[in-house]
Design an enzyme around this catalytic site. Structure first.
Site, PDB file in Angstrom:
ATOM      1  CB  SER A  97      71.861  42.479  30.421  1.00 33.13           C
ATOM      2  OG  SER A  97      72.573  41.525  29.680  1.00 33.13           O
ATOM      3  CG  ASP A 227      67.307  36.057  29.105  1.00 36.40           C
ATOM      4  OD1 ASP A 227      68.024  35.983  28.092  1.00 36.40           O
ATOM      5  OD2 ASP A 227      67.435  36.934  29.972  1.00 36.40           O
ATOM      6  CG  HIS A 256      68.421  39.415  27.587  1.00 31.18           C
ATOM      7  ND1 HIS A 256      68.882  38.954  28.801  1.00 31.18           N
ATOM      8  CD2 HIS A 256      69.256  40.436  27.223  1.00 31.18           C
ATOM      9  CE1 HIS A 256      69.948  39.651  29.164  1.00 31.18           C
ATOM     10  NE2 HIS A 256      70.198  40.550  28.230  1.00 31.18           N
TER      11      HIS A 256
END
Length: 276
Positions: A97, A227, A256
């Site tokens: 991320s 995601d 995610h």
């Protein structure tokens, strides 16, 4: 475990496990978490004979809750400080991320620091927010709302995110793991509200396009096709087109937070890439 003090006086917490002469993997966590989020990967790769390193980003986890410097330039500089202190040049850098953006910025900003390979998992590059030059991005109001929720009730917000879209627990038929939700909440609440508030701007408005283009080493891009936090079509798919030596693996149905929920698959693909 210990601390590295950066040139601007911030104490960065780090973990460093494994034989000193083993190949090194350096893990970069996502927002608003800490190095603890890599438990499933660090234990796995430790057993595979690697030396594993992870740090808590400034203002996150056990690092100093400094009020400023919550931008990608400072994030990359902090990584460089840890790398130099531990002498772990030539590592494989793995980011999830926001951590994926940090990896891209570090590799591009420090071309003279040897890096073996880079891995971007569910990562925010090349650019999340919608602009004239990035019409497929998410509206700025999406990120403004994240800041507003953090401002109003950070504790509740940090329960709602993992209980919902982060791990895909809001999908029909999904089995919610309350311990996973609480671990996310615990990590988030360890960090500083100011760092997290500013971090939303850092991960959403930083344009990583030029950084991605500068990366010379092999890059593995892993992204879940479901995601809901960093949509695959505007991130992983585009990043794969920008790096010079990239490999993209996308996973139908993966969320995610797939390094946690799908750790076995992610670890297997990471290991294959690192050993290739």
């Amino acid at each position: 475990m210990g601390y590295v003090t950066t040139k601007d006086g911030v104490d960065i917490f780090y973990k460093d496990w494994g034989p000193r002469d083993a190949p090194v993997i350096f893990f970069h966590h996502g927002w608003p978490l800490s190095s603890d989020d890599w438990d499933a990967q660090m234990l796995f790769f430790l057993k595979e004979g690697f030396r594993v390193v992870a740090h808590d980003r400034r203002g996150h986890g056990r690092s100093t809750q400094v009020w400023d410097g919550h931008d990608m330039d400072h994030y990359a500089d902090d990584v460089a400080a840890v790398v130099e202190y531990l002498g772990v040049q030539g590592a494989v850098h793995v980011g999830h991320s926001t951590g994926g953006g940090e990896v891209a910025y570090y590799v591009a900003r420090y071309p003279n620091d040897p890096v073996a390979k880079a891995v971007l998992i569910s990562a925010v590059p090349p650019l999340m927010v919608k602009t004239e030059s990035n019409p497929d991005g998410l509206p700025k109001e999406v990120f403004d709302d994240l800041q507003n929720q953090l401002f109003k009730n950070r504790s509740q917000f940090y329960h709602d995110v993992p209980a919902g879209p982060f791990y895909g627990f809001n999908r029909p038929g999904a089995k919610v793991s309350e311990p996973v939700v609480l671990n996310w909440w615990r990590q988030g609440m360890m960090g500083g509200a100011k760092a997290h508030y500013d971090g939303i701007v850092a991960f959403s408005q930083t344009d990583f396009t030029e950084a991605l283009k500068k990366i010379e080493v092999p890059v593995l891009i892993l992204h879940g096709e479901d995601d809901q936090v960093v949509p695959f079509e505007i991130s992983g798919k585009k990043s794969a087109e920008l790096v010079k030596n990239g490999k993209l693996i996308s996973y139908p149905g993966f969320p995610h937070g797939m390094p946690t929920t799908e750790a076995e698959t992610i670890n297997k693909d990471l290991l294959a890439f690192i050993r290739s």
